[in-house]
Design an enzyme around this catalytic site. Sequence first.
Site, short mmCIF file in Angstrom:
data_model
loop_
_atom_site.label_atom_id
_atom_site.label_comp_id
_atom_site.label_asym_id
_atom_site.label_seq_id
_atom_site.Cartn_x
_atom_site.Cartn_y
_atom_site.Cartn_z
CE1 TYR A 44 -4.31 -4.87 11.46
CE2 TYR A 44 -6.17 -4.16 12.89
CZ TYR A 44 -5.25 -4.95 12.30
OH TYR A 44 -5.24 -6.16 12.94
N GLY A 47 -4.08 0.58 4.75
CA GLY A 47 -2.97 1.31 4.52
C GLY A 47 -1.65 0.96 5.27
CG HIS A 48 0.56 -0.78 8.84
ND1 HIS A 48 0.96 -1.92 9.15
CD2 HIS A 48 1.45 0.10 9.36
CE1 HIS A 48 2.08 -1.93 10.05
NE2 HIS A 48 2.63 -0.48 9.89
CG PHE A 49 2.98 -1.28 4.84
CD1 PHE A 49 3.22 0.11 5.13
CD2 PHE A 49 3.57 -2.26 5.79
CE1 PHE A 49 3.84 0.43 6.25
CE2 PHE A 49 4.40 -1.89 7.00
CZ PHE A 49 4.59 -0.36 6.91
CB VAL A 54 2.77 -5.98 8.50
CG1 VAL A 54 3.42 -6.25 9.74
CG2 VAL A 54 3.43 -6.51 7.37
#
Length: 141
Positions: A44, A47-49, A54
């Site tokens: 994840y 894409g985050h971020f 985070v």
Amino acid sequence: MLNTRQIMDIIPHRHPFLLVDRIEELKPGIRAVGVKAVTYDEPYFSGHFPDEPVMPGVLQIEACAQVGAVAILSLDENKGKTAYFGGISSARFKRKVVPGGDVLTMECEIIKRKGPVGVGKATAKVGDEIALTAELTFVIN
């Protein structure tokens, strides 16, 4: 203490959605304490971020729920069953959880139970700092 294989014997989650590395304390039906080392290779984070990774709050909640599921599903009467979300209340996020050093320590205490429904009080910390608190309702099936 339970390792990853032993956790997977209790709850149905698997990589990449198993969000607990080990269980450090377990009192079946009462409480559990689990640990998650937050690393850059979590899928994840791309894409985050991308420029400031985070751990998403919903995944922090899910990690706490998995710790609670280990506690409740460790009871003999619940072996082989699944604990599903029934609700999340009073969730509060107090600090960011980031890769490259943060170790999330999650505690879930079962505070209510009636039949197949119950509530767990969850707290997650990084070191001595609280990252989140929430009450998690579960349904066992």
